[in-house]
Design a protein around this motif. Sequence first.
Motif, short mmCIF file in Angstrom:
data_model
loop_
_atom_site.label_atom_id
_atom_site.label_comp_id
_atom_site.label_asym_id
_atom_site.label_seq_id
_atom_site.Cartn_x
_atom_site.Cartn_y
_atom_site.Cartn_z
N LEU A 105 0.83 -1.19 0.00
CA LEU A 105 0.00 0.00 0.00
C LEU A 105 0.87 1.26 0.00
O LEU A 105 0.61 2.21 -0.73
CB LEU A 105 -0.93 -0.02 1.21
N LEU A 106 1.94 1.24 0.80
CA LEU A 106 2.85 2.39 0.86
C LEU A 106 3.57 2.60 -0.47
O LEU A 106 3.75 3.73 -0.92
CB LEU A 106 3.84 2.21 2.00
N LEU A 107 3.95 1.51 -1.11
CA LEU A 107 4.61 1.62 -2.42
C LEU A 107 3.66 2.19 -3.47
O LEU A 107 4.08 2.93 -4.36
CB LEU A 107 5.15 0.26 -2.86
N GLU A 108 2.39 1.86 -3.35
CA GLU A 108 1.39 2.42 -4.26
C GLU A 108 1.31 3.94 -4.10
O GLU A 108 1.23 4.69 -5.07
CB GLU A 108 0.03 1.77 -4.00
N LEU A 109 1.36 4.42 -2.85
CA LEU A 109 1.39 5.87 -2.61
C LEU A 109 2.61 6.49 -3.28
O LEU A 109 2.53 7.53 -3.92
CB LEU A 109 1.45 6.16 -1.11
N ILE A 110 3.75 5.85 -3.09
CA ILE A 110 5.01 6.37 -3.63
C ILE A 110 4.96 6.47 -5.15
O ILE A 110 5.47 7.43 -5.74
CB ILE A 110 6.20 5.51 -3.15
N GLU A 111 4.34 5.50 -5.80
CA GLU A 111 4.24 5.53 -7.26
C GLU A 111 3.54 6.81 -7.74
O GLU A 111 3.86 7.33 -8.80
CB GLU A 111 3.49 4.30 -7.78
#
Length: 190
Positions: A105-111
């Motif tokens: 989920l955090l990586l999705e934000l970063i994208e």
Amino acid sequence: MKSNPEIAAYILCGGKSSRMGQEKGLVVWKGKSFMTWILEAVIPITDKICLVTNCDDYQQFNLPLIPDLVEDKGPVGGIYSALHHSKSEWNLILSCDIPMIKSELLLELIEHIKSDENLVVIASDGIYDFPLIGIYHQSLENEFQLAIQENKLKLRDLVDSLSPKKLLINPENQKFLANVNSLKELERLT
């Protein structure tokens, strides 16, 4: 190797925890503290992790403890302290009461910071926004400082004024957004 070394992470451990009755980040769920769960989600993303807190009990995590620059200003003050301390362009800001958070989920934000011009990206379930599961550009330090000076401490109002990108989290992943503020909420956590 960390997937996003340019991202720093700041976990806000402040607050009076009046509803929980104890330091929320140190509450144990399924055999581990909330902080341990959160760190397990953050460590694959960055090794630049700091805890924003005035509580020495968090020393057990062997991470830098960043005190609030201005005390008793809630999450606005915590984010201001984080952005003031940060040397990174982008900063993952998390509360200490989200033990179900996942790296994916955090990586999705970063994208979304790479594909957008917004200075804030936050999680949303379509009804509620989660400004303490978000990524903030370091240049916003002055906005948070001004909010403190003007005593405008409602985080959602401040974040909305910054025109955030709201990442809609799929219904099957919305449980990972759950923040736990009381023992009753802890009992309902699955």
